[in-house]
Motif scaffolding. Structure first.
Motif, PDB file in Angstrom:
ATOM      1  N   GLU A  78       0.831  -1.205   0.000  1.00 48.70           N
ATOM      2  CA  GLU A  78       0.000   0.000   0.000  1.00 48.70           C
ATOM      3  C   GLU A  78       0.865   1.254   0.000  1.00 48.70           C
ATOM      4  OE1 GLU A  78      -3.769   1.915   2.508  1.00 48.70           O
ATOM      5  OE2 GLU A  78      -3.042  -0.112   2.920  1.00 48.70           O
ATOM      6  N   SER A  79       1.930   1.238   0.783  1.00 50.84           N
ATOM      7  CA  SER A  79       2.824   2.397   0.859  1.00 50.84           C
ATOM      8  C   SER A  79       3.510   2.658  -0.486  1.00 50.84           C
ATOM      9  CB  SER A  79       3.875   2.172   1.952  1.00 50.84           C
ATOM     10  OG  SER A  79       4.766   3.260   2.022  1.00 50.84           O
ATOM     11  N   MET A  80       3.946   1.582  -1.150  1.00 46.24           N
ATOM     12  CA  MET A  80       4.609   1.738  -2.447  1.00 46.24           C
ATOM     13  C   MET A  80       3.631   2.251  -3.504  1.00 46.24           C
ATOM     14  SD  MET A  80       6.935  -1.721  -2.250  1.00 46.24           S
ATOM     15  CE  MET A  80       7.679  -1.629  -3.863  1.00 46.24           C
ATOM     16  N   CYS A  81       2.383   1.802  -3.430  1.00 42.69           N
ATOM     17  CA  CYS A  81       1.373   2.305  -4.365  1.00 42.69           C
ATOM     18  C   CYS A  81       1.159   3.803  -4.185  1.00 42.69           C
ATOM     19  CB  CYS A  81       0.052   1.564  -4.171  1.00 42.69           C
ATOM     20  SG  CYS A  81       0.034  -0.122  -4.825  1.00 42.69           S
ATOM     21  N   TYR A  82       1.029   4.243  -2.931  1.00 45.11           N
ATOM     22  CA  TYR A  82       0.837   5.671  -2.682  1.00 45.11           C
ATOM     23  C   TYR A  82       2.070   6.482  -3.089  1.00 45.11           C
ATOM     24  CZ  TYR A  82      -3.643   5.262  -0.279  1.00 45.11           C
ATOM     25  OH  TYR A  82      -4.964   5.045   0.010  1.00 45.11           O
ATOM     26  N   LEU A  83       3.254   5.915  -2.860  1.00 43.47           N
ATOM     27  CA  LEU A  83       4.478   6.607  -3.266  1.00 43.47           C
ATOM     28  C   LEU A  83       4.513   6.780  -4.775  1.00 43.47           C
ATOM     29  CD1 LEU A  83       7.230   7.779  -2.419  1.00 43.47           C
ATOM     30  CD2 LEU A  83       8.187   5.477  -2.619  1.00 43.47           C
ATOM     31  N   LEU A  84       4.140   5.736  -5.506  1.00 45.40           N
ATOM     32  CA  LEU A  84       4.096   5.817  -6.965  1.00 45.40           C
ATOM     33  C   LEU A  84       3.080   6.858  -7.416  1.00 45.40           C
ATOM     34  CD1 LEU A  84       4.912   4.768  -9.761  1.00 45.40           C
ATOM     35  CD2 LEU A  84       3.218   2.965  -9.505  1.00 45.40           C
ATOM     36  N   ILE A  85       1.904   6.866  -6.795  1.00 44.57           N
ATOM     37  CA  ILE A  85       0.870   7.839  -7.149  1.00 44.57           C
ATOM     38  C   ILE A  85       1.378   9.265  -6.934  1.00 44.57           C
ATOM     39  CG2 ILE A  85      -1.382   8.757  -6.446  1.00 44.57           C
ATOM     40  CD1 ILE A  85      -2.219   5.837  -5.904  1.00 44.57           C
ATOM     41  N   GLN A  86       2.064   9.501  -5.832  1.00 43.20           N
ATOM     42  CA  GLN A  86       2.600  10.837  -5.550  1.00 43.20           C
ATOM     43  C   GLN A  86       3.560  11.299  -6.638  1.00 43.20           C
ATOM     44  OE1 GLN A  86       4.339  10.619  -1.652  1.00 43.20           O
ATOM     45  NE2 GLN A  86       2.380  10.203  -0.640  1.00 43.20           N
ATOM     46  N   HIS A  87       4.448  10.412  -7.053  1.00 43.18           N
ATOM     47  CA  HIS A  87       5.414  10.781  -8.089  1.00 43.18           C
ATOM     48  C   HIS A  87       4.726  11.002  -9.435  1.00 43.18           C
ATOM     49  CE1 HIS A  87       9.117  10.554  -5.830  1.00 43.18           C
ATOM     50  NE2 HIS A  87       8.783   9.367  -5.333  1.00 43.18           N
ATOM     51  N   ILE A  88       3.716  10.181  -9.738  1.00 44.18           N
ATOM     52  CA  ILE A  88       2.988  10.367 -10.992  1.00 44.18           C
ATOM     53  C   ILE A  88       2.265  11.710 -10.977  1.00 44.18           C
ATOM     54  CG2 ILE A  88       1.036   9.532 -12.369  1.00 44.18           C
ATOM     55  CD1 ILE A  88       1.837   6.694 -11.644  1.00 44.18           C
ATOM     56  N   GLN A  89       1.650  12.064  -9.854  1.00 37.84           N
ATOM     57  CA  GLN A  89       0.946  13.339  -9.758  1.00 37.84           C
ATOM     58  C   GLN A  89       1.896  14.524  -9.938  1.00 37.84           C
ATOM     59  OE1 GLN A  89      -0.961  12.795  -5.932  1.00 37.84           O
ATOM     60  NE2 GLN A  89      -2.896  12.132  -6.879  1.00 37.84           N
ATOM     61  N   ARG A  90       3.107  14.385  -9.430  1.00 35.39           N
ATOM     62  CA  ARG A  90       4.104  15.449  -9.588  1.00 35.39           C
ATOM     63  C   ARG A  90       4.755  15.436 -10.965  1.00 35.39           C
ATOM     64  NH1 ARG A  90       7.147  13.601  -4.114  1.00 35.39           N
ATOM     65  NH2 ARG A  90       5.565  14.244  -2.582  1.00 35.39           N
ATOM     66  N   GLY A  91       4.634  14.301 -11.644  1.00 33.43           N
ATOM     67  CA  GLY A  91       5.313  14.162 -12.924  1.00 33.43           C
ATOM     68  C   GLY A  91       6.812  14.069 -12.765  1.00 33.43           C
ATOM     69  N   ASN A  92       7.250  13.576 -11.615  1.00 30.94           N
ATOM     70  CA  ASN A  92       8.688  13.520 -11.341  1.00 30.94           C
ATOM     71  C   ASN A  92       9.005  12.309 -10.470  1.00 30.94           C
ATOM     72  OD1 ASN A  92      11.390  14.000 -10.946  1.00 30.94           O
ATOM     73  ND2 ASN A  92      11.119  15.815  -9.672  1.00 30.94           N
ATOM     74  N   LEU A  93       9.756  11.367 -11.036  1.00 24.10           N
ATOM     75  CA  LEU A  93      10.265  10.222 -10.284  1.00 24.10           C
ATOM     76  C   LEU A  93      11.782  10.223 -10.434  1.00 24.10           C
ATOM     77  CD1 LEU A  93      10.156   7.589  -8.707  1.00 24.10           C
ATOM     78  CD2 LEU A  93       9.567   6.391 -10.836  1.00 24.10           C
ATOM     79  N   PRO A  94      12.527  10.654  -9.405  1.00 30.81           N
ATOM     80  CA  PRO A  94      13.987  10.730  -9.526  1.00 30.81           C
ATOM     81  C   PRO A  94      14.617   9.339  -9.608  1.00 30.81           C
ATOM     82  CG  PRO A  94      13.177  12.071  -7.674  1.00 30.81           C
ATOM     83  CD  PRO A  94      12.056  11.178  -8.108  1.00 30.81           C
ATOM     84  N   LEU A  95      15.598   9.197 -10.471  1.00 34.24           N
ATOM     85  CA  LEU A  95      16.404   7.980 -10.516  1.00 34.24           C
ATOM     86  C   LEU A  95      17.113   7.831  -9.180  1.00 34.24           C
ATOM     87  CD1 LEU A  95      17.592   5.706 -12.397  1.00 34.24           C
ATOM     88  CD2 LEU A  95      19.465   7.271 -12.855  1.00 34.24           C
ATOM     89  N   TYR A  96      17.049   6.652  -8.595  1.00 34.31           N
ATOM     90  CA  TYR A  96      17.563   6.476  -7.243  1.00 34.31           C
ATOM     91  C   TYR A  96      19.031   6.852  -7.121  1.00 34.31           C
ATOM     92  CZ  TYR A  96      18.764   4.378  -2.784  1.00 34.31           C
ATOM     93  OH  TYR A  96      19.229   4.194  -1.501  1.00 34.31           O
ATOM     94  N   PHE A  97      19.844   6.473  -8.105  1.00 31.30           N
ATOM     95  CA  PHE A  97      21.282   6.726  -8.030  1.00 31.30           C
ATOM     96  C   PHE A  97      21.692   8.075  -8.637  1.00 31.30           C
ATOM     97  CE2 PHE A  97      21.681   2.008  -7.617  1.00 31.30           C
ATOM     98  CZ  PHE A  97      22.393   2.004  -6.423  1.00 31.30           C
ATOM     99  N   HIS A  98      20.730   8.814  -9.200  1.00 30.04           N
ATOM    100  CA  HIS A  98      21.058  10.109  -9.811  1.00 30.04           C
ATOM    101  C   HIS A  98      19.789  10.956  -9.787  1.00 30.04           C
ATOM    102  CE1 HIS A  98      22.375  13.284 -12.265  1.00 30.04           C
ATOM    103  NE2 HIS A  98      22.946  12.628 -13.253  1.00 30.04           N
ATOM    104  N   THR A  99      19.599  11.715  -8.701  1.00 31.45           N
ATOM    105  CA  THR A  99      18.329  12.413  -8.497  1.00 31.45           C
ATOM    106  C   THR A  99      18.106  13.536  -9.498  1.00 31.45           C
ATOM    107  OG1 THR A  99      19.402  13.830  -6.826  1.00 31.45           O
ATOM    108  CG2 THR A  99      18.245  11.865  -6.043  1.00 31.45           C
TER     109      THR A  99
END
Length: 358
Positions: free
Chosen positions: A321-342
């Motif tokens: 559930e937490s990962m789903c909400y985290l994904l939704i947040q990034h989709i809403q912002r239109g920004n998902l930083p690459l883990y090793f290169h933000t």
């Protein structure tokens, strides 16, 4: 959402059948070894032993063992560092040949090697064979599209041999770094298998401070794991035609290795997320949110929840559930930083309307 439903879903839809997996691996491994042996005999710069990457070798594959990814090391015979000078400009001329110019061609974006995840332009060891169809350079700069064309040509030759061509098809060159093989054979369980062979230059480039990793104060991963990843460093792949793109594939593989050594459910959570994606991604949008996006969501969730106590099997539903909400947040912002290169946004240039549907 509860654990009993998720565990039943995992058993019924996510886990791979052991016999089928063994059957496909036993077929693919000697075939890939044979193809790479042929490629190496024709061009010693491509090493025989590949790097086993991708979801199967990271134990993140779901449902079927039908996709295998390998990185094929191109031996450039040198050490490299970050380039700091004015970038060279490359592009295609009217004959689809790569040329170097003093000004950018339409097909050579200005300053490409200083944006996104592009890196250095490695220099070739001049003592190595580099002439005629085997030429991979311009002014000693190793050009990615030349490497891809040479590698794809040799793979196609290997596949075209009588004992192989009847059940292996090599797809045409694409923007992907990899040469993709589609395999159909009676000894394959469950249909066809896709194999990606991607040339890689192992540069062991150090992380730069502006990449934002490792993050100060973060309690995951461990100091030992951080040092192991730093020692591995960053490599480069032929994604862009003219400038090499940074590859964190081995860093990611090392980060995942041993991630559940204490009996946690990190990989299980990721595999469930990947299978769920196949259901909740609307038709025609599955390439907008990919398994690579979900892998980075896993890494961010691990850093946000560093304690193994947060990843016990009893917390499986909480983490999903937490990962789903985290994904939704990034989709809403239109920004998902690459883990090793933000500085890299994995949702950059994605269609906003399609992201809203997802």
């Amino acid at each position: 959402m509860d654990n009993s439903v998720l565990n039943r879903f995992y058993e019924d839809n996510v886990k791979m059948t052991r016999d089928e997996t063994s059957q496909n691996v036993n077929f693919v491994t000697p075939l890939v070894n044979d193809i790479l042996q042929y490629v190496h005999e024709r061009d010693k710069r491509f090493q025989i032993q590949p790097l086993n990457v991708g979801s199967y070798y990271s134990h993140l594959k779901v449902s079927r063992a039908d996709e295998f990814d390998y990185s094929v090391v191109l031996d450039a015979g040198s050490s490299f560092s970050w380039s700091t000078g004015t970038p060279a400009y490359y592009g295609f001329n009217g004959n689809n040949e790569v040329v170097r110019t003093s000004i950018p061609l339409p097909s050579a974006p200005v300053g490409k090697c200083f944006t996104d995840i592009s890196g250095t332009i490695p220099k070739w060891n001049s003592e190595r064979s580099n002439e005629g169809p085997a030429c991979l350079t311009i002014d000693n700069d190793i050009i990615p599209i030349k490497v891809k064309r040479r590698f794809k040509a040799l793979v196609s030759e290997a596949v075209n041999r009588p004992q192989i061509r009847q059940y292996v098809d090599a797809k045409r060159l694409s923007e992907s770094p990899a040469a993709t093989l589609t395999i159909s054979h009676p000894n394959i369980a469950g249909g066809t298998i896709s194999v990606d062979l991607a040339p890689i230059i192992k540069l062991h480039i150090p992380f730069k401070p502006e990449f934002g990793w490792p993050r100060s104060g973060a309690r995951w991963p461990s100091c030992t794991k951080i040092q192991e990843i730093k020692t591995e460093g960053i490599h480069e792949v032929a994604k862009d035609p003219f400038y090499w793109s940074l590859s964190f594939v081995m860093c990611e593989k090392k980060l995942i290795d041993g991630i559940d050594s204490n009996g946690t459910c990190r990989k299980k959570s990721q595999r469930i997320m990947k299978k769920l994606r196949e259901s909740w991604c609307p038709k025609g949008t599955k390439q907008i949110i990919t398994s690579y996006h979900l892998k980075n969501i896993l890494f961010w969730e691990c850093e946000n929840r560093p304690s193994d106590e947060e990843w016990t099997n009893e917390k499986l539903s909480v983490r999903i559930e937490s990962m789903c909400y985290l994904l939704i947040q990034h989709i809403q912002r239109g920004n998902l930083p690459l883990y090793f290169h933000t500085g890299v946004n994995l949702l950059k240039n994605k269609d906003r309307d399609v992201l809203d549907k997802v």
